[in-house]
Design a protein around this motif. Structure first.
Motif, PDB file in Angstrom:
ATOM      1  N   MET A 134       0.833  -1.182   0.000  1.00 60.67           N
ATOM      2  CA  MET A 134       0.000   0.000   0.000  1.00 60.67           C
ATOM      3  C   MET A 134       0.881   1.250   0.000  1.00 60.67           C
ATOM      4  O   MET A 134       1.779   1.377   0.814  1.00 60.67           O
ATOM      5  CB  MET A 134      -0.895  -0.024   1.229  1.00 60.67           C
ATOM      6  N   GLU A 135       0.616   2.128  -0.914  1.00 60.39           N
ATOM      7  CA  GLU A 135       1.350   3.381  -0.983  1.00 60.39           C
ATOM      8  C   GLU A 135       0.593   4.465  -0.237  1.00 60.39           C
ATOM      9  O   GLU A 135      -0.636   4.494  -0.243  1.00 60.39           O
ATOM     10  CB  GLU A 135       1.562   3.795  -2.433  1.00 60.39           C
ATOM     11  N   TYR A 136       1.358   5.334   0.401  1.00 52.85           N
ATOM     12  CA  TYR A 136       0.768   6.440   1.137  1.00 52.85           C
ATOM     13  C   TYR A 136       1.098   7.746   0.431  1.00 52.85           C
ATOM     14  O   TYR A 136       2.182   7.903  -0.136  1.00 52.85           O
ATOM     15  CB  TYR A 136       1.317   6.491   2.566  1.00 52.85           C
ATOM     16  N   SER A 137       0.181   8.671   0.509  1.00 48.75           N
ATOM     17  CA  SER A 137       0.437   9.992  -0.059  1.00 48.75           C
ATOM     18  C   SER A 137       1.387  10.755   0.857  1.00 48.75           C
ATOM     19  O   SER A 137       1.556  10.421   2.036  1.00 48.75           O
ATOM     20  CB  SER A 137      -0.872  10.768  -0.210  1.00 48.75           C
ATOM     21  N   LEU A 138       1.994  11.780   0.313  1.00 48.67           N
ATOM     22  CA  LEU A 138       2.881  12.628   1.090  1.00 48.67           C
ATOM     23  C   LEU A 138       2.136  13.199   2.293  1.00 48.67           C
ATOM     24  O   LEU A 138       2.664  13.227   3.407  1.00 48.67           O
ATOM     25  CB  LEU A 138       3.436  13.744   0.208  1.00 48.67           C
ATOM     26  N   GLU A 149      -0.389  11.910   3.901  1.00 43.59           N
ATOM     27  CA  GLU A 149      -0.611  10.857   4.899  1.00 43.59           C
ATOM     28  C   GLU A 149       0.664  10.592   5.703  1.00 43.59           C
ATOM     29  O   GLU A 149       0.596  10.416   6.928  1.00 43.59           O
ATOM     30  CB  GLU A 149      -1.068   9.561   4.225  1.00 43.59           C
ATOM     31  N   ILE A 150       1.790  10.581   5.034  1.00 40.04           N
ATOM     32  CA  ILE A 150       3.064  10.364   5.730  1.00 40.04           C
ATOM     33  C   ILE A 150       3.321  11.499   6.717  1.00 40.04           C
ATOM     34  O   ILE A 150       3.669  11.269   7.881  1.00 40.04           O
ATOM     35  CB  ILE A 150       4.225  10.219   4.729  1.00 40.04           C
ATOM     36  N   ILE A 151       3.144  12.725   6.268  1.00 38.81           N
ATOM     37  CA  ILE A 151       3.353  13.881   7.147  1.00 38.81           C
ATOM     38  C   ILE A 151       2.391  13.831   8.323  1.00 38.81           C
ATOM     39  O   ILE A 151       2.794  14.039   9.477  1.00 38.81           O
ATOM     40  CB  ILE A 151       3.232  15.197   6.350  1.00 38.81           C
ATOM     41  N   SER A 152       1.132  13.518   8.078  1.00 42.56           N
ATOM     42  CA  SER A 152       0.148  13.406   9.164  1.00 42.56           C
ATOM     43  C   SER A 152       0.538  12.313  10.154  1.00 42.56           C
ATOM     44  O   SER A 152       0.416  12.493  11.375  1.00 42.56           O
ATOM     45  CB  SER A 152      -1.249  13.118   8.611  1.00 42.56           C
ATOM     46  N   ASN A 153       1.009  11.184   9.638  1.00 39.57           N
ATOM     47  CA  ASN A 153       1.447  10.089  10.511  1.00 39.57           C
ATOM     48  C   ASN A 153       2.644  10.509  11.364  1.00 39.57           C
ATOM     49  O   ASN A 153       2.719  10.169  12.550  1.00 39.57           O
ATOM     50  CB  ASN A 153       1.796   8.841   9.696  1.00 39.57           C
ATOM     51  N   LEU A 154       3.577  11.237  10.776  1.00 37.81           N
ATOM     52  CA  LEU A 154       4.745  11.703  11.533  1.00 37.81           C
ATOM     53  C   LEU A 154       4.337  12.689  12.622  1.00 37.81           C
ATOM     54  O   LEU A 154       4.870  12.649  13.735  1.00 37.81           O
ATOM     55  CB  LEU A 154       5.778  12.318  10.593  1.00 37.81           C
ATOM     56  N   ILE A 155       3.407  13.566  12.315  1.00 45.78           N
ATOM     57  CA  ILE A 155       2.930  14.517  13.323  1.00 45.78           C
ATOM     58  C   ILE A 155       2.235  13.768  14.458  1.00 45.78           C
ATOM     59  O   ILE A 155       2.434  14.080  15.639  1.00 45.78           O
ATOM     60  CB  ILE A 155       2.011  15.584  12.678  1.00 45.78           C
ATOM     61  N   GLN A 156       1.459  12.754  14.123  1.00 43.94           N
ATOM     62  CA  GLN A 156       0.798  11.940  15.142  1.00 43.94           C
ATOM     63  C   GLN A 156       1.835  11.194  15.984  1.00 43.94           C
ATOM     64  O   GLN A 156       1.705  11.108  17.206  1.00 43.94           O
ATOM     65  CB  GLN A 156      -0.184  10.956  14.495  1.00 43.94           C
ATOM     66  N   ALA A 179      10.049  12.734  19.769  1.00 44.50           N
ATOM     67  CA  ALA A 179       8.987  13.700  19.464  1.00 44.50           C
ATOM     68  C   ALA A 179       9.518  14.761  18.507  1.00 44.50           C
ATOM     69  O   ALA A 179       8.847  15.142  17.538  1.00 44.50           O
ATOM     70  CB  ALA A 179       8.461  14.335  20.752  1.00 44.50           C
ATOM     71  N   ILE A 180      10.748  15.208  18.743  1.00 44.09           N
ATOM     72  CA  ILE A 180      11.380  16.186  17.859  1.00 44.09           C
ATOM     73  C   ILE A 180      11.760  15.533  16.532  1.00 44.09           C
ATOM     74  O   ILE A 180      11.523  16.101  15.460  1.00 44.09           O
ATOM     75  CB  ILE A 180      12.602  16.833  18.550  1.00 44.09           C
ATOM     76  N   PHE A 181      12.345  14.351  16.593  1.00 43.55           N
ATOM     77  CA  PHE A 181      12.753  13.643  15.383  1.00 43.55           C
ATOM     78  C   PHE A 181      11.571  13.479  14.414  1.00 43.55           C
ATOM     79  O   PHE A 181      11.699  13.741  13.217  1.00 43.55           O
ATOM     80  CB  PHE A 181      13.334  12.276  15.753  1.00 43.55           C
ATOM     81  N   TYR A 182      10.429  13.071  14.926  1.00 41.19           N
ATOM     82  CA  TYR A 182       9.275  12.845  14.055  1.00 41.19           C
ATOM     83  C   TYR A 182       8.757  14.144  13.446  1.00 41.19           C
ATOM     84  O   TYR A 182       8.401  14.178  12.263  1.00 41.19           O
ATOM     85  CB  TYR A 182       8.146  12.140  14.801  1.00 41.19           C
ATOM     86  N   ILE A 183       8.726  15.225  14.221  1.00 41.54           N
ATOM     87  CA  ILE A 183       8.209  16.484  13.665  1.00 41.54           C
ATOM     88  C   ILE A 183       9.193  17.055  12.639  1.00 41.54           C
ATOM     89  O   ILE A 183       8.784  17.613  11.621  1.00 41.54           O
ATOM     90  CB  ILE A 183       7.851  17.505  14.777  1.00 41.54           C
ATOM     91  N   VAL A 184      10.498  16.873  12.861  1.00 40.73           N
ATOM     92  CA  VAL A 184      11.488  17.313  11.865  1.00 40.73           C
ATOM     93  C   VAL A 184      11.404  16.418  10.629  1.00 40.73           C
ATOM     94  O   VAL A 184      11.551  16.900   9.505  1.00 40.73           O
ATOM     95  CB  VAL A 184      12.913  17.348  12.457  1.00 40.73           C
ATOM     96  N   SER A 185      11.116  15.155  10.819  1.00 39.70           N
ATOM     97  CA  SER A 185      10.927  14.261   9.672  1.00 39.70           C
ATOM     98  C   SER A 185       9.744  14.712   8.827  1.00 39.70           C
ATOM     99  O   SER A 185       9.785  14.615   7.597  1.00 39.70           O
ATOM    100  CB  SER A 185      10.724  12.819  10.148  1.00 39.70           C
ATOM    101  N   ALA A 186       8.699  15.233   9.479  1.00 39.42           N
ATOM    102  CA  ALA A 186       7.558  15.781   8.728  1.00 39.42           C
ATOM    103  C   ALA A 186       8.020  16.951   7.863  1.00 39.42           C
ATOM    104  O   ALA A 186       7.629  17.063   6.690  1.00 39.42           O
ATOM    105  CB  ALA A 186       6.442  16.202   9.682  1.00 39.42           C
ATOM    106  N   LEU A 187       8.851  17.824   8.424  1.00 39.51           N
ATOM    107  CA  LEU A 187       9.426  18.929   7.634  1.00 39.51           C
ATOM    108  C   LEU A 187      10.234  18.392   6.456  1.00 39.51           C
ATOM    109  O   LEU A 187      10.134  18.903   5.344  1.00 39.51           O
ATOM    110  CB  LEU A 187      10.387  19.760   8.500  1.00 39.51           C
TER     111      LEU A 187
END
Length: 135
Positions: A1-5, A7-14, A42-50
């Motif tokens: 299953m492929e995720y949209s950009l 969805e990935i960003i939303s998952n990282l923020i979550q 928590a920081i790693f995931y939000i920076v990954s969203a960026l």
């Protein structure tokens, strides 16, 4: 299953939100080393969203830290240098907590780290909102 950009960003923020919640839970229960681990993530995931927003994909922690510093602190000047200091300190604290078996974190320092992490996450989320990445 492929995720949209998005969805990935939303998952990282979550994931960032959950890591922060876990850090607070562990702090309350006196698990300071685990708290520091979760604060960093928590920081790693939000920076990954960026990073995903900018199509910079890496799983390497040092590479992500360097990219954030270069792009968001020095080149684009989106955030002030305090943000990089918070990120770097969280990484250092996580390293000590995870790998230095004689290290014992100080409760007052962790309280400050929790405040800094919340500040960091809120600033990045505000930026992502301004950019129209999140609603």
């Amino acid at each position: 299953m492929e995720y949209s950009l998005q969805e990935i960003i939303s998952n990282l923020i979550q994931k960032s939100k959950e890591a922060l919640s876990s850090a607070e839970f562990n702090f309350i229960n006196g698990h300071y080393e685990t708290c520091q681990n979760r604060l960093y993530y928590a920081i790693f995931y939000i920076v990954s969203a960026l990073a995903y927003k900018d199509n910079f994909i890496t799983s390497k922690h040092a590479q992500l830290i360097g990219w954030f510093n270069k792009k968001y602190i020095y080149e684009d000047k989106i955030f002030d240098s305090r943000m990089f200091a918070i990120y770097k300190e969280a990484f250092t604290n996580r390293q000590k907590s995870d790998y230095d078996f004689t290290y014992k974190p100080d409760k007052d320092e962790i309280i400050a780290s929790i405040k800094d992490t919340k500040l960091f996450i809120n600033k990045v989320k505000s930026y992502l909102t301004e950019e129209g990445v999140i609603g």
